[in-house]
Design an enzyme around this catalytic site. Sequence first.
Site, PDB file in Angstrom:
ATOM      1  CB  CYS A 117      -5.940   3.703  -0.230  1.00 49.05           C
ATOM      2  SG  CYS A 117      -6.655   2.715  -1.514  1.00 49.05           S
ATOM      3  NE  ARG A 122      -4.228  -0.702  -1.948  1.00 55.29           N
ATOM      4  CZ  ARG A 122      -4.545  -0.537  -3.237  1.00 55.29           C
ATOM      5  NH1 ARG A 122      -5.399   0.399  -3.577  1.00 55.29           N
ATOM      6  NH2 ARG A 122      -4.014  -1.296  -4.151  1.00 55.29           N
TER       7      ARG A 122
HETATM    8  C1  UD1 Z   1      -2.512  -4.711  -6.577  1.00 58.59           C
HETATM    9  C2  UD1 Z   1      -3.399  -4.257  -7.708  1.00 58.59           C
HETATM   10  C3  UD1 Z   1      -4.822  -4.043  -7.213  1.00 58.59           C
HETATM   11  C4  UD1 Z   1      -5.330  -5.309  -6.533  1.00 58.59           C
HETATM   12  C5  UD1 Z   1      -4.337  -5.754  -5.463  1.00 58.59           C
HETATM   13  C6  UD1 Z   1      -4.704  -7.108  -4.851  1.00 58.59           C
HETATM   14  C7  UD1 Z   1      -1.879  -3.008  -9.137  1.00 58.59           C
HETATM   15  C8  UD1 Z   1      -1.457  -1.671  -9.653  1.00 58.59           C
HETATM   16  N1  UD1 Z   1      -2.868  -2.994  -8.223  1.00 58.59           N
HETATM   17  O1  UD1 Z   1      -2.487  -3.671  -5.601  1.00 58.59           O
HETATM   18  O2  UD1 Z   1      -5.636  -3.742  -8.336  1.00 58.59           O
HETATM   19  O3  UD1 Z   1      -6.552  -5.011  -5.904  1.00 58.59           O
HETATM   20  O4  UD1 Z   1      -3.023  -5.898  -6.022  1.00 58.59           O
HETATM   21  O5  UD1 Z   1      -4.764  -8.084  -5.833  1.00 58.59           O
HETATM   22  O6  UD1 Z   1      -1.397  -4.023  -9.569  1.00 58.59           O
HETATM   23  N2  UD1 Z   1       0.282  -4.922   2.168  1.00 58.59           N
HETATM   24  C9  UD1 Z   1       0.988  -4.638   3.311  1.00 58.59           C
HETATM   25  N3  UD1 Z   1       2.236  -4.071   3.190  1.00 58.59           N
HETATM   26  C10 UD1 Z   1       2.807  -3.802   1.981  1.00 58.59           C
HETATM   27  C11 UD1 Z   1       2.083  -4.106   0.815  1.00 58.59           C
HETATM   28  C12 UD1 Z   1       0.820  -4.658   0.921  1.00 58.59           C
HETATM   29  O7  UD1 Z   1       0.513  -4.858   4.410  1.00 58.59           O
HETATM   30  O8  UD1 Z   1       3.940  -3.302   1.958  1.00 58.59           O
HETATM   31  C13 UD1 Z   1      -1.064  -5.515   2.248  1.00 58.59           C
HETATM   32  C14 UD1 Z   1      -2.150  -4.577   1.720  1.00 58.59           C
HETATM   33  O9  UD1 Z   1      -2.578  -3.676   2.708  1.00 58.59           O
HETATM   34  C15 UD1 Z   1      -3.226  -5.555   1.309  1.00 58.59           C
HETATM   35  C16 UD1 Z   1      -2.433  -6.770   0.819  1.00 58.59           C
HETATM   36  O10 UD1 Z   1      -1.130  -6.628   1.379  1.00 58.59           O
HETATM   37  O11 UD1 Z   1      -3.990  -5.929   2.424  1.00 58.59           O
HETATM   38  C17 UD1 Z   1      -2.309  -6.901  -0.686  1.00 58.59           C
HETATM   39  O12 UD1 Z   1      -1.841  -5.673  -1.216  1.00 58.59           O
HETATM   40  P1  UD1 Z   1      -1.010  -5.593  -2.561  1.00 58.59           P
HETATM   41  O13 UD1 Z   1      -0.980  -6.920  -3.243  1.00 58.59           O
HETATM   42  O14 UD1 Z   1       0.296  -4.935  -2.276  1.00 58.59           O
HETATM   43  O15 UD1 Z   1      -1.890  -4.634  -3.425  1.00 58.59           O
HETATM   44  P2  UD1 Z   1      -1.352  -3.656  -4.499  1.00 58.59           P
HETATM   45  O16 UD1 Z   1      -0.097  -4.220  -5.079  1.00 58.59           O
HETATM   46  O17 UD1 Z   1      -1.307  -2.276  -3.950  1.00 58.59           O
END
Ligand code: UD1
Length: 433
Positions: A117, A122
């Site tokens: 990404c 991510r």
């Molecule tokens: C959502 C939003 C995006 C926003 C982000 C943070 C949607 C469709 N997208 O993305 O616009 O920028 O929230 O507010 O709603 N992580 C892990 N493991 C996981 C999942 C996440 O390590 O299984 C980490 C990610 O790498 C990142 C952090 O957690 O550093 C937050 O990610 P996450 O809240 O999951 O972002 P999205 O849901 O993808």
Amino acid sequence: MEKIRILGGKALEGTVRISGAKNASLPDVCASILTDQPLILGNVPEVGDIRTMGRVLSAMGVETDIRVGGVVELRAAKLTSVEATYDLVKTMRASVLVLGPVLAREGRARVSLPGGCAIGDRPIDLHLTALERMGAEIEVEHGYVEAKAKRLRGAEINFDTVTVTGTENIMMAASLAEGETILRNAACEPEIADLADLLVKMGARIQGAGGSTIRIEGVDRLHGAEHTVIPDRIETGTFVAAVAMAGGEIEIRNCHPPHLRSVLDKFREIGVRIEEGPDNLRVRAPRTVKPSDVTTNPHPGFPTDMQAQYMALMTMANGVSTITESIFENRYMHVAELQRMGASIRVDGRVAQVRGHTPLNGAQVMATDLRASACLVTAALAAKGETIIDRVYHLDRGYWRIDEKLRGIGADIERIDRGSDSGQRATDHAQIA
Ligand code: UD1
């Protein structure tokens, strides 16, 4: 491929109407998988990501009718496939939102891993661990997540990191699981509460959504519902940033100010004059922009989705500001483009130092992701001369006709085709990568 041309220096004036929230609509449309009855959603923005999600759902047999005016009707009478293929998932990470609902409904799901990404690594490990705790057997093979579970069981899940789509995926899965699921360290974003509102209308039993602990008592069946999606808080914030940079005074309608408290507080601190109504904002550009540091954080903190637009604004401040990106490790792709416009920004890891008072000049720049493109638009509105922004499809993924909305409030902005920089307008506003 379309580009956007902006001639900077025009103050904004008039009224702009905010569309429905993309990031609420994405999980909301996926909730259709949880029932064989129709789901009717209003205020859905006609943006690229929603069309992509429509394709993901159609490929699974969900009848999707995306109507003009923001109404989407979905019906998953029967799922003909439990698979979300790489071709679709690679273009939009949020496609993984089908994993929880498909698994809960069909007992199995096959969803491609999203892959790289632009804004950093991510992973979806937290989604998978949570489903495993609910009794799913998960294997990752050939780039696909293969999940199986006769019926998911309620479980207590402590997310190590706050994850927005992770919370949404598990909340949907838990709605049809057997027994109670408790999510701790859940994301508190307004989009989570919106999804919970919809699920409750469908017959789910959910308490605490919008806070960090969510309790979901699984039910055997969910039914159809009608629901209106909340306004887009990031689009709202982007228009506040736009008028702060371009100058002028605008009214922003159909928004929900409490959803962007941290953003409005920060904009006020740096000198933007904002009056709040129940569903509108009156915003006047600052006389001078004060520098101020910011760190992005999960809601209710300052959103990472506003970091790029805030950075563009800080190039106009009368001093130095420090921006710390604490959510994504590589979300500074816009820095190089802002530098091409004359900005003075130094990045060290997750910290960016912006030296203000560097007049921006129009340039040819490249959109690299959704919010990065938004910051190039706001910067171009303030820049001297003409800016051409390439790869506009990034912008169209999440903003509905931002060029038309800005033109409506006085910006000199138009869409042009590659190779016709003379200014010929493209007819199709909806081209997606
Ligand atoms: C959502 C939003 C995006 C926003 C982000 C943070 C949607 C469709 N997208 O993305 O616009 O920028 O929230 O507010 O709603 N992580 C892990 N493991 C996981 C999942 C996440 O390590 O299984 C980490 C990610 O790498 C990142 C952090 O957690 O550093 C937050 O990610 P996450 O809240 O999951 O972002 P999205 O849901 O993808």
